[in-house]
Design a protein around this motif. Sequence first.
Motif, short mmCIF file in Angstrom:
data_model
loop_
_atom_site.label_atom_id
_atom_site.label_comp_id
_atom_site.label_asym_id
_atom_site.label_seq_id
_atom_site.Cartn_x
_atom_site.Cartn_y
_atom_site.Cartn_z
N ASN A 29 66.28 48.07 19.64
CA ASN A 29 65.40 46.90 19.61
C ASN A 29 66.18 45.59 19.54
N GLU B 237 66.89 48.57 12.99
CA GLU B 237 67.88 49.64 12.93
C GLU B 237 69.11 49.23 12.12
N TYR C 166 49.67 54.66 26.38
CA TYR C 166 50.59 54.43 25.26
C TYR C 166 49.83 53.97 24.03
N SER D 212 58.66 53.73 23.29
CA SER D 212 59.13 54.95 22.64
C SER D 212 58.45 56.13 23.32
N ASP E 67 57.96 59.10 22.41
CA ASP E 67 57.08 59.92 21.58
C ASP E 67 55.72 59.27 21.35
N ARG E 68 55.54 58.03 21.81
CA ARG E 68 54.23 57.38 21.70
C ARG E 68 53.48 57.39 23.04
N ARG F 215 65.72 60.19 19.17
CA ARG F 215 64.50 59.77 19.85
C ARG F 215 64.86 59.15 21.19
N TRP F 216 63.93 59.24 22.13
CA TRP F 216 64.15 58.69 23.47
C TRP F 216 63.29 57.45 23.69
N TYR F 217 63.86 56.48 24.42
CA TYR F 217 63.18 55.23 24.71
C TYR F 217 63.29 54.92 26.20
N GLU G 261 68.71 57.21 24.44
CA GLU G 261 68.51 58.05 23.26
C GLU G 261 69.16 57.38 22.06
N LYS H 49 50.90 52.57 20.06
CA LYS H 49 51.88 52.28 19.03
C LYS H 49 51.48 52.91 17.71
#
Length: 335
Positions: A245, A299, A170, A211, A213-214, A194-196, A190, A172
């Motif tokens: 978050n 957010e 991973y 995340s 995507d990371r 984005r997916w978490y 989601e 960041k």
Amino acid sequence: MPTSKKPLIRYQVIDRCLRNTGRKYGKTELMEAINEELHDRNLESIGKVTFYQDIKDMQVEFGAPIESYREGNRSFFKYTDAHYSFANQPLNQEEIDHIKDAVLIMSRFSGIPGLEWVEELISKLELGTYQEVRDQQVISFASNEYLVGREHIGPIFKAIVDKKVLNVTYQKFTDAEIKVHTVHPYFLKEYDSRWYLLCWLPKHDHLMLLSVDRILMLEVNQKQHFIENSTTNLEEYFEDIIGVNRGDEGSEVEKVVLRFNPLMSNYVKTKPLHGSQKVVSKEEDDTTTFSIEVIINYELENLIFSFRDGVEVVSPVFLRERVCDTLTKMRESYL
């Protein structure tokens, strides 16, 4: 003990018993068989009223050839057609329509690496309804087929279901260092396309949000035993926030008061910002003030800025000042 609201379980038990021609089944025997099955499933037992209603429903709704006959002082039940089976009944049009709707929704996940079984299941359901269900697309979901890390969603989903530990490589956005975390995956979430991944990090003894995507690389850790989640209600974990978050450890829920102009007021009424949203006041010019109770996070601030000049932060003061500072810096960027 939960109530048995789904009669299909009971229908299946009745069907199984009546197809057993080597034994006679009266009300007592059938109810014992039904309640034994319900007990094994940790469901509430039924009484005579429900039992007789089930027999009637099977006869009327499914055409089950159930007949009551007497032998001595007792009544028994049987199928008049020895070849009948409740399980082999064709789907009616309403059931087919429900399956078609489900297929359309499931199509959202087709094409995601690691979830090829969804595409296979969709094909089988289409064949089972004897109709092609995707002749015309009538619904679309917000999804990003070019999302970085999309290929990890399937393997993560499978790891959660199979209760497997993952080694996650991973990085960041704000950190040049690449780290490898050994995590116990619990929940995929989601938000904003984005997916978490919400997971347990034993090394630091706390939950961590990654995340997807990371994630640079993913592999199953075959050596470590999976640690079950026993401390956090995952359904409630995201209730006090907008987005994903929860802020710094110890962050508390704040009452956030926002004043919207007439146009945005209508928007917020029909699409609440959060489940805790309440109307605080409404002015004669249709300006409306709402309150929400959430943990203040990145957010939430992004959401506030998405309304541009249609919203004013009334309180808390520190959030109002933070928004003002951000607006000042934004203005300076254009001077």
